[in-house]
Each structure stands twice: as C-alpha cells, then as structure tokens.
Design a protein around this motif. Structure first.
Motif, mmCIF file in Angstrom:
data_model
loop_
_atom_site.group_PDB
_atom_site.id
_atom_site.type_symbol
_atom_site.label_atom_id
_atom_site.label_comp_id
_atom_site.label_asym_id
_atom_site.label_seq_id
_atom_site.Cartn_x
_atom_site.Cartn_y
_atom_site.Cartn_z
ATOM 1 N N MET A 95 0.841 -1.184 0.000
ATOM 2 C CA MET A 95 0.000 0.000 0.000
ATOM 3 C C MET A 95 0.890 1.252 0.000
ATOM 4 O O MET A 95 1.988 1.226 0.555
ATOM 5 C CB MET A 95 -0.835 -0.013 1.294
ATOM 6 C CG MET A 95 -2.102 0.772 1.209
ATOM 7 S SD MET A 95 -3.011 0.989 2.788
ATOM 8 C CE MET A 95 -2.913 -0.535 3.603
ATOM 9 N N ASN A 96 0.411 2.325 -0.590
ATOM 10 C CA ASN A 96 1.128 3.604 -0.502
ATOM 11 C C ASN A 96 0.614 4.370 0.713
ATOM 12 O O ASN A 96 -0.584 4.645 0.811
ATOM 13 C CB ASN A 96 0.870 4.447 -1.756
ATOM 14 C CG ASN A 96 1.545 3.845 -2.975
ATOM 15 O OD1 ASN A 96 2.519 3.107 -2.853
ATOM 16 N ND2 ASN A 96 1.013 4.157 -4.148
ATOM 17 N N ILE A 97 1.525 4.701 1.624
ATOM 18 C CA ILE A 97 1.119 5.340 2.878
ATOM 19 C C ILE A 97 1.910 6.633 3.072
ATOM 20 O O ILE A 97 3.139 6.647 2.940
ATOM 21 C CB ILE A 97 1.354 4.377 4.064
ATOM 22 C CG1 ILE A 97 0.492 3.106 3.880
ATOM 23 C CG2 ILE A 97 1.034 5.063 5.401
ATOM 24 C CD1 ILE A 97 0.725 2.023 4.901
ATOM 25 N N GLY A 98 1.212 7.717 3.377
ATOM 26 C CA GLY A 98 1.856 9.000 3.653
ATOM 27 C C GLY A 98 1.840 9.262 5.148
ATOM 28 O O GLY A 98 0.812 9.051 5.799
ATOM 29 N N ILE A 99 2.974 9.697 5.685
ATOM 30 C CA ILE A 99 3.048 10.007 7.122
ATOM 31 C C ILE A 99 3.474 11.463 7.287
ATOM 32 O O ILE A 99 4.527 11.863 6.771
ATOM 33 C CB ILE A 99 4.047 9.080 7.857
ATOM 34 C CG1 ILE A 99 3.650 7.605 7.679
ATOM 35 C CG2 ILE A 99 4.108 9.433 9.336
ATOM 36 C CD1 ILE A 99 4.593 6.614 8.380
ATOM 37 N N ILE A 100 2.659 12.237 7.988
ATOM 38 C CA ILE A 100 2.990 13.641 8.264
ATOM 39 C C ILE A 100 3.395 13.718 9.731
ATOM 40 O O ILE A 100 2.559 13.518 10.625
ATOM 41 C CB ILE A 100 1.789 14.555 7.952
ATOM 42 C CG1 ILE A 100 1.464 14.454 6.451
ATOM 43 C CG2 ILE A 100 2.098 16.003 8.354
ATOM 44 C CD1 ILE A 100 0.169 15.103 6.034
ATOM 45 N N SER A 109 4.955 1.144 0.619
ATOM 46 C CA SER A 109 5.710 2.304 0.153
ATOM 47 C C SER A 109 5.316 3.494 1.038
ATOM 48 O O SER A 109 4.149 3.882 1.080
ATOM 49 C CB SER A 109 5.346 2.590 -1.314
ATOM 50 O OG SER A 109 5.662 3.919 -1.627
ATOM 51 N N VAL A 110 6.309 4.043 1.761
ATOM 52 C CA VAL A 110 6.011 5.091 2.740
ATOM 53 C C VAL A 110 6.696 6.398 2.350
ATOM 54 O O VAL A 110 7.904 6.421 2.089
ATOM 55 C CB VAL A 110 6.486 4.663 4.153
ATOM 56 C CG1 VAL A 110 6.251 5.787 5.160
ATOM 57 C CG2 VAL A 110 5.772 3.387 4.593
ATOM 58 N N GLU A 141 -2.902 5.560 -0.478
ATOM 59 C CA GLU A 141 -4.108 4.903 0.030
ATOM 60 C C GLU A 141 -4.451 5.160 1.488
ATOM 61 O O GLU A 141 -5.568 4.886 1.923
ATOM 62 C CB GLU A 141 -3.981 3.392 -0.187
ATOM 63 C CG GLU A 141 -4.037 3.022 -1.650
ATOM 64 C CD GLU A 141 -2.956 2.061 -2.068
ATOM 65 O OE1 GLU A 141 -3.264 0.873 -2.233
ATOM 66 O OE2 GLU A 141 -1.787 2.491 -2.222
ATOM 67 N N LEU A 142 -3.512 5.652 2.249
ATOM 68 C CA LEU A 142 -3.798 5.911 3.678
ATOM 69 C C LEU A 142 -2.803 6.957 4.182
ATOM 70 O O LEU A 142 -1.627 6.907 3.833
ATOM 71 C CB LEU A 142 -3.656 4.609 4.468
ATOM 72 C CG LEU A 142 -4.101 4.634 5.930
ATOM 73 C CD1 LEU A 142 -4.852 3.342 6.274
ATOM 74 C CD2 LEU A 142 -2.912 4.777 6.860
ATOM 75 N N ILE A 143 -3.295 7.891 4.998
ATOM 76 C CA ILE A 143 -2.425 8.962 5.503
ATOM 77 C C ILE A 143 -2.455 8.943 7.037
ATOM 78 O O ILE A 143 -3.520 8.749 7.629
ATOM 79 C CB ILE A 143 -2.927 10.361 5.038
ATOM 80 C CG1 ILE A 143 -3.227 10.385 3.531
ATOM 81 C CG2 ILE A 143 -1.940 11.458 5.431
ATOM 82 C CD1 ILE A 143 -2.082 10.062 2.639
ATOM 83 N N VAL A 144 -1.300 9.145 7.634
ATOM 84 C CA VAL A 144 -1.221 9.264 9.094
ATOM 85 C C VAL A 144 -0.726 10.669 9.428
ATOM 86 O O VAL A 144 0.300 11.103 8.898
ATOM 87 C CB VAL A 144 -0.237 8.228 9.693
ATOM 88 C CG1 VAL A 144 -0.210 8.340 11.222
ATOM 89 C CG2 VAL A 144 -0.600 6.802 9.262
#
Ligand SMILES: NC(=O)c1ccc[n+]([C@@H]2O[C@H](COP(=O)([O-])OP(=O)(O)OC[C@H]3O[C@@H](n4cnc5c(N)ncnc54)[C@H](OP(=O)(O)O)[C@@H]3O)[C@@H](O)[C@H]2O)c1
Length: 240
Positions: free
Chosen positions: A1-6, A25-26, A59-62
């Motif tokens: 999954m493609n995951i974005g972390i802020i 993939s982060v 697909e998902l953001i934190v």
C-alpha cells in the motif's frame, strides 16, 4: 500500500520502520523539509517529501504531529485527496508539558481527535495514540499469540475504520472497534486504555464499562489523572 506520514518524530518513524518492513511504500514529512530527513530515510526506508506530497501519497495517511502544531498545517493540505483515503490521527493533549490550554478540550465538548478533525477539515480515525512509540515498533506479534496487545480504532466511517483495523493487525496488534470519534475519549490520556498495552478482551471490557457518553465526573477524573502524569514527567525533567 502507498502510505503517507505527516510527522517524522517518535511515532512517525516507528510506523515508517514497521510499514516499510512489511513492504509498504512510505512517504514521510516533517515541518522543516525533506532535506532534513536524510538520516531518517536511511534508517526507515521511507521517502522524504513535503507534507503536501505525503498527503497525496496514495491509500492511507497518518497525521502524527504534536496537537499544538495541528493548526499550523495548511488549510488545503487534503484538497483534491480522494474522500475514500483514510486519515489517521495519533494525537494526545498534553496541556502542561507541551500544548498549552485548549478551551474546547478543557471543557470536554470535543474529543481530541474531533478537535483535530475540525482543524484538518477532513474526517479522521483515532488510533496509535495510546501505545508508546517503542512498543509500536517492537511489540507487534502474530495474530493468535496469547496476550497480543490490542489497539482501539475510533472513527465514524465504517470502510475507513476497516482499513485502519486491517493495518493494525498487519502491524502485529489486535484491532478493537473503539466506536465513533465522539466516543474516542475512552482511549485518551488518563483513561484505563492509555498506554496500558492490554489484550483485546480487556480493551473491550474497559470500553463497555466506560459507556459511550462521557460524564462530567469521567472528564474530571481522566483530566486529573493526566495532570498527575504530566507533573510526574515534569518532575523527572521529561520534555515533549
Ligand atoms: N511519543 C510517543 O510514544 C507517542 C505515543 C502515542 C501518541 N503520541 C502522539 O503522537 C503525536 C506525535 O508524537 P511524537 O512523539 O511522534 O512527536 P515528536 O517526536 O515530537 O515529533 C513530532 C514531529 O511532528 C513534526 N511536525 C510538527 N509540526 C509539523 C507541521 N506543521 N508539519 C509537518 N510536520 C510537523 C515534527 O517535525 P519537525 O521536527 O521538523 O518540527 C516532528 O517530525 C503527538 O500528538 C503525541 O502526543 C506519541
């Protein structure tokens, strides 16, 4: 999954290490810019980006930054991000040590994540707020392991919650439905579910016995517990 972390601090980097090791993939961002994240990228395998790019990484953001910094995030951070991309909020309110007093949280009118949701202008789920970063990184276990730590997931969108719960399980923790975002006070600081690393049956039992509507007495008790905890940390010289 493609995951974005802020947020690339304790929780952001713990999640990045685990998620990349699981093959995701982060992309990860901080406030100072991707050029300051070279070491973290080497350590975690995540790609440093801006916060705007992290919010668009799939697909998902934190969002995992100090609560007091939430209003600093750009108002158009999630503009154009599809509505079905879940956004996870990990924040906690530390009025004494870090965040200063926020009236809506002092009064108990809003839960911490409802406050975050208002500022982001986007629905959020609350999870990963009540486990220490070191345990998030190191204490995951395969499903079925006796005593496996359980994490509550609170939010109002059933499909988004299912995705977050699946991710919790993949990271090595039992996922327990923590109810709506308005009910997420039950996993905030000062409560029996805050950083106590309980298994699923105990988490479910606490959720049931706390009820769903926070009483003024519960609000006062959990705020007092949190104040005592913060004073203890302050006495130990801990800075957040
Ligand atoms: N530490 C824990 O064990 C733990 C456990 C559960 C939940 N939490 C909660 O999770 C949240 C994050 O905690 P943490 O301990 O990971 O924090 P932290 O170690 O202090 O790291 C905070 C991160 O947020 C970034 N940040 C701040 N403002 C930003 C902005 N406007 N845009 C983008 N990035 C920004 C910082 O970047 P810069 O350094 O560039 O400013 C830093 O990378 C907090 O609400 C905390 O209460 C923490």
């Amino acid at each position: 999954m493609n995951i974005g972390i802020i947020g690339a601090g304790h929780i952001g980097s713990a999640l990045a290490v685990r998620l990349t090791s699981l093959g995701h993939s982060v992309c990860i961002a901080n406030s100072r810019g991707p050029e300051t994240l070279t070491d973290l990228a080497q350590k975690t395998g995540a790609t440093p980006v801006t916060a705007r790019e992290a919010a668009r990484h799939g697909e998902l953001i934190v969002v995992t930054i100090p609560l007091k910094n939430i209003p600093d995030l750009s108002k158009d951070l999630f503009e154009g991000v599809p509505a079905d991309v879940p956004v996870i909020d990990t924040s906690n309110y530390y009025p004494l040590l870090r965040d200063g007093q926020l009236p809506e949280l002092e009064s108990g009118d809003l839960t911490e994540s409802e406050w975050v949701q208002q500022h982001l202008g986007r629905p959020v789920l609350k999870v990963f707020n009540n486990i220490f970063a070191a345990n998030l990184e190191k204490s995951g276990q395969p499903a079925g392991t006796p005593g496996r730590i359980a994490l509550a997931v609170a939010g109002d969108d059933a499909a988004a919650k299912q995705q977050a719960m699946a991710l919790v399980d993949e990271l090595g923790f039992d996922a327990v439905d923590g109810g709506s975002l308005h009910e997420s006070w039950r996993q905030q600081p000062g409560t029996p579910l805050y950083c106590t690393d309980l298994p699923a049956a105990d988490v479910q039992q606490h959720l049931a016995s706390l009820g769903t509507t926070r009483t003024p007495e519960q609000h006062a008790q959990f705020a007092a517990n949190q104040a005592a905890q913060e004073k203890q940390l302050q006495a130990q010289g801990v800075k957040l």
